[in-house]
Design an enzyme around this catalytic site. Structure first.
Site, PDB file in Angstrom:
ATOM      1  N   CYS A 181       0.851  -1.190   0.000  1.00 38.25           N
ATOM      2  CA  CYS A 181       0.000   0.000   0.000  1.00 38.25           C
ATOM      3  C   CYS A 181       0.886   1.239   0.000  1.00 38.25           C
ATOM      4  O   CYS A 181       2.029   1.202   0.460  1.00 38.25           O
ATOM      5  CB  CYS A 181      -0.869  -0.038   1.265  1.00 38.25           C
ATOM      6  SG  CYS A 181      -1.853   1.432   1.600  1.00 38.25           S
ATOM      7  N   GLY A 182       0.362   2.337  -0.477  1.00 40.18           N
ATOM      8  CA  GLY A 182       1.103   3.585  -0.429  1.00 40.18           C
ATOM      9  C   GLY A 182       1.428   4.020   0.994  1.00 40.18           C
ATOM     10  O   GLY A 182       2.384   4.766   1.225  1.00 40.18           O
TER      11      GLY A 182
END
Length: 159
Positions: free
Chosen positions: A35-36
């Site tokens: 995930c970012g």
């Protein structure tokens, strides 16, 4: 009712009663490894190192509901976090945080958490700060860097 009333599974499938954490300040986080926001693991670990000996614990719950960003087995996820981010806090078994199969702990957190009360979890790295009595103090959005929660953690540890 409080968070101590729930039992969760660790990354090896063992039942862990959250009552084991009585008297500690907790940060409960739904996480993902692709995930970012995944680099927040570093900031979480920094907080953990700084406050674990003062009664602070991070409870890491991987969740694959958001863009399938937590692939792999429970043990693979825990291993990734330990190797890439040197995490030493507990990574629990992957869970659902929304929907019909949401873990009862997360149903409780969403229904009783201050800030965003009743709202579905929007994304990975939503954080719930819990006091020493097992009560929810505040819910933080994914974009809130763990370092921004440090003052609140210090305050709860001092109480």
């Amino acid at each position: 009712m409080n968070v101590y009333d729930f039992t969760v599974k660790d990354s090896k499938g063992n039942d862990i009663p959250l009552s084991n954490y009585k008297g500690k300040v907790l940060l409960i986080v739904n996480t993902a490894t692709a995930c970012g926001f995944t680099p927040q693991y570093k900031d979480l670990q920094d907080l953990y190192i700084k406050y674990q000996d003062k009664g602070f614990e991070i409870l890491d719950f991987p969740c694959n509901q958001f863009g399938k960003q937590a692939p792999g087995t429970n043990e693979e996820i825990a291993g990734f976090c330990e190797m890439k981010y040197k995490t030493t806090f507990t990574t629990f078994a992957k869970i659902d945080v929304n929907g019909n199969h949401a873990h009862p702990l997360y149903k409780y957190l969403k229904e009783n958490g201050k800030g965003f009360l009743g709202d579905a979890i929007k994304w990975n790295f939503t954080k719930f700060l819990i006091d020493k009595k097992g009560h929810i103090v505040r819910r933080y959005a994914s974009i809130t860097n763990p370092s921004k929660i440090e003052g609140a953690i210090q305050k709860l540890i001092a109480e």
